[in-house]
Design an enzyme around this catalytic site. Structure first.
Site, PDB file in Angstrom:
ATOM      1  N   PRO A   9       0.794  -1.229   0.000  1.00 52.11           N
ATOM      2  CA  PRO A   9       0.000   0.000   0.000  1.00 52.11           C
ATOM      3  C   PRO A   9       0.829   1.283   0.000  1.00 52.11           C
ATOM      4  CG  PRO A   9      -0.114  -1.105   2.130  1.00 52.11           C
ATOM      5  CD  PRO A   9       0.535  -2.063   1.181  1.00 52.11           C
ATOM      6  N   ASN A  10       0.332   2.223  -0.768  1.00 53.28           N
ATOM      7  CA  ASN A  10       0.858   3.593  -0.873  1.00 53.28           C
ATOM      8  C   ASN A  10       2.162   3.696  -1.655  1.00 53.28           C
ATOM      9  OD1 ASN A  10      -1.270   4.883   0.582  1.00 53.28           O
ATOM     10  ND2 ASN A  10      -0.412   3.994   2.447  1.00 53.28           N
ATOM     11  N   ARG A  17       5.124  12.093  -3.257  1.00 50.73           N
ATOM     12  CA  ARG A  17       4.992  12.684  -1.927  1.00 50.73           C
ATOM     13  C   ARG A  17       6.184  12.237  -1.075  1.00 50.73           C
ATOM     14  NH1 ARG A  17      -0.537  13.371  -0.611  1.00 50.73           N
ATOM     15  NH2 ARG A  17       0.212  14.207   1.340  1.00 50.73           N
ATOM     16  N   TYR A  22      11.370   8.899   0.928  1.00 49.52           N
ATOM     17  CA  TYR A  22      11.325   7.808  -0.059  1.00 49.52           C
ATOM     18  C   TYR A  22      11.972   8.163  -1.402  1.00 49.52           C
ATOM     19  CZ  TYR A  22       7.933   5.977   3.280  1.00 49.52           C
ATOM     20  OH  TYR A  22       7.322   5.528   4.418  1.00 49.52           O
ATOM     21  N   ASN A  71       8.031  -5.584  -0.802  1.00 49.27           N
ATOM     22  CA  ASN A  71       7.901  -4.471   0.137  1.00 49.27           C
ATOM     23  C   ASN A  71       6.415  -4.374   0.454  1.00 49.27           C
ATOM     24  OD1 ASN A  71       7.752  -2.115   1.586  1.00 49.27           O
ATOM     25  ND2 ASN A  71       9.051  -0.925   0.197  1.00 49.27           N
ATOM     26  N   ALA A  74       3.029  -0.762   4.861  1.00 46.91           N
ATOM     27  CA  ALA A  74       2.565  -0.781   6.249  1.00 46.91           C
ATOM     28  C   ALA A  74       1.989  -2.136   6.662  1.00 46.91           C
ATOM     29  CB  ALA A  74       1.525   0.326   6.451  1.00 46.91           C
ATOM     30  N   GLU A  95      12.488  -9.603   1.795  1.00 47.94           N
ATOM     31  CA  GLU A  95      11.758  -8.422   2.287  1.00 47.94           C
ATOM     32  C   GLU A  95      12.619  -7.180   2.082  1.00 47.94           C
ATOM     33  OE1 GLU A  95      10.913  -8.732   6.474  1.00 47.94           O
ATOM     34  OE2 GLU A  95      10.015  -6.725   6.574  1.00 47.94           O
ATOM     35  N   HIS A  97      12.733  -2.824   2.463  1.00 42.69           N
ATOM     36  CA  HIS A  97      12.172  -1.528   2.871  1.00 42.69           C
ATOM     37  C   HIS A  97      13.100  -0.425   2.388  1.00 42.69           C
ATOM     38  CE1 HIS A  97       9.017  -3.353   5.078  1.00 42.69           C
ATOM     39  NE2 HIS A  97       9.892  -4.185   5.601  1.00 42.69           N
ATOM     40  N   ARG A 104      12.869   4.937  12.577  1.00 38.82           N
ATOM     41  CA  ARG A 104      11.571   5.614  12.537  1.00 38.82           C
ATOM     42  C   ARG A 104      10.717   5.203  13.738  1.00 38.82           C
ATOM     43  NH1 ARG A 104       9.247   5.122   6.633  1.00 38.82           N
ATOM     44  NH2 ARG A 104       7.957   6.836   7.423  1.00 38.82           N
TER      45      ARG A 104
HETATM   46  O1  CA2 Z   1      10.437   2.012   3.937  1.00 38.08           O
HETATM   47  C1  CA2 Z   1       9.627   1.321   3.365  1.00 38.08           C
HETATM   48  O2  CA2 Z   1       9.828   0.806   2.258  1.00 38.08           O
HETATM   49  C2  CA2 Z   1       8.239   1.086   3.981  1.00 38.08           C
HETATM   50  O3  CA2 Z   1       7.854  -0.249   3.678  1.00 38.08           O
HETATM   51  C3  CA2 Z   1       7.305   2.066   3.315  1.00 38.08           C
HETATM   52  C4  CA2 Z   1       5.892   2.043   3.906  1.00 38.08           C
HETATM   53  C5  CA2 Z   1       5.960   2.165   5.420  1.00 38.08           C
HETATM   54  O4  CA2 Z   1       4.640   2.026   5.957  1.00 38.08           O
HETATM   55  C6  CA2 Z   1       6.868   1.117   6.044  1.00 38.08           C
HETATM   56  O5  CA2 Z   1       6.899   1.324   7.444  1.00 38.08           O
HETATM   57  C7  CA2 Z   1       8.263   1.245   5.478  1.00 38.08           C
HETATM   58  C8  CA2 Z   1       5.034   3.206   3.420  1.00 38.08           C
HETATM   59  C9  CA2 Z   1       5.045   3.418   1.979  1.00 38.08           C
HETATM   60  C10 CA2 Z   1       4.375   4.735   1.726  1.00 38.08           C
HETATM   61  O6  CA2 Z   1       5.007   5.281   0.610  1.00 38.08           O
HETATM   62  C11 CA2 Z   1       4.734   6.567   0.316  1.00 38.08           C
HETATM   63  C12 CA2 Z   1       5.505   7.123  -0.665  1.00 38.08           C
HETATM   64  C13 CA2 Z   1       5.305   8.414  -1.002  1.00 38.08           C
HETATM   65  C14 CA2 Z   1       4.324   9.177  -0.354  1.00 38.08           C
HETATM   66  C15 CA2 Z   1       3.551   8.605   0.629  1.00 38.08           C
HETATM   67  C16 CA2 Z   1       3.759   7.288   0.974  1.00 38.08           C
END
Ligand code: CA2
Length: 147
Positions: A9-10, A17, A22, A71, A74, A95, A97, A104
């Site tokens: 997700p996301n 964003r 990221y 990946n 969340a 896996e 990230h 974090r």
């Molecule tokens: O660091 C990572 O790859 C995560 O898997 C990314 C997830 C986060 O919930 C994990 O704790 C760590 C979130 C991805 C959200 O990605 C976005 C990218 C741009 C803008 C908003 C969210």
């Protein structure tokens, strides 16, 4: 050799964003570079914002894939169902990230995926996906597989 990259997700928002966390590249653009770089392998990409969508895809490819780079976003920190799916398939899962989750919030420090994963790459940015794909390729070139 078919290697699957799965984003949860996301992660479709990458590059749009929160670039300070990221980066500023979309995954679709990054994936195009990966396809060029790893032209000897069949690289497939799937992203879903829904847990069920991820589960269905893992069930679909998890018995034939050479290796899966996951990946789970969340869902990493919440999903027993994804952990069960990974335990139930035969393809190895790495896996990944993008961010260093251990720098974090505390809720990001626990992963349901890690105990089921063949390996984990954290905090290397998008390069983590490359490292995971290269590892799967290397393992499958060797006579004795380690993953
Ligand atoms: O660091 C990572 O790859 C995560 O898997 C990314 C997830 C986060 O919930 C994990 O704790 C760590 C979130 C991805 C959200 O990605 C976005 C990218 C741009 C803008 C908003 C969210």
């Amino acid at each position: 050799m078919t290697i699957h990259i799965i984003n949860g997700p996301n992660l479709n928002l990458l590059g749009k964003r929160e670039p300070h966390i990221y980066g500023s590249q979309t995954f679709e653009d990054y994936f195009k570079l990966m396809v060029q770089k790893f032209s000897d392998v069949d690289l497939q990409y799937f992203q879903s914002n829904s847990e069920g969508g991820l589960l269905d895809y893992i069930h679909q490819i998890g018995f034939s894939s050479t290796g899966i780079v996951l990946n789970a976003g969340a869902y990493t920190h919440t999903s027993v169902a994804l952990a069960d799916a990974i335990a139930g398939i035969t393809s190895p899962v790495i896996e990944v990230h993008i961010s260093n989750v251990h720098k974090r919030e505390a809720f990001r420090h626990h992963s349901y995926i890690s105990p089921q994963a063949a390996g984990i790459i954290i905090g290397m940015g998008l390069n983590g996906y490359d490292l995971a794909v290269q590892h799967i390729i290397d393992q499958n070139k060797r006579p004795e597989k380690m993953v």
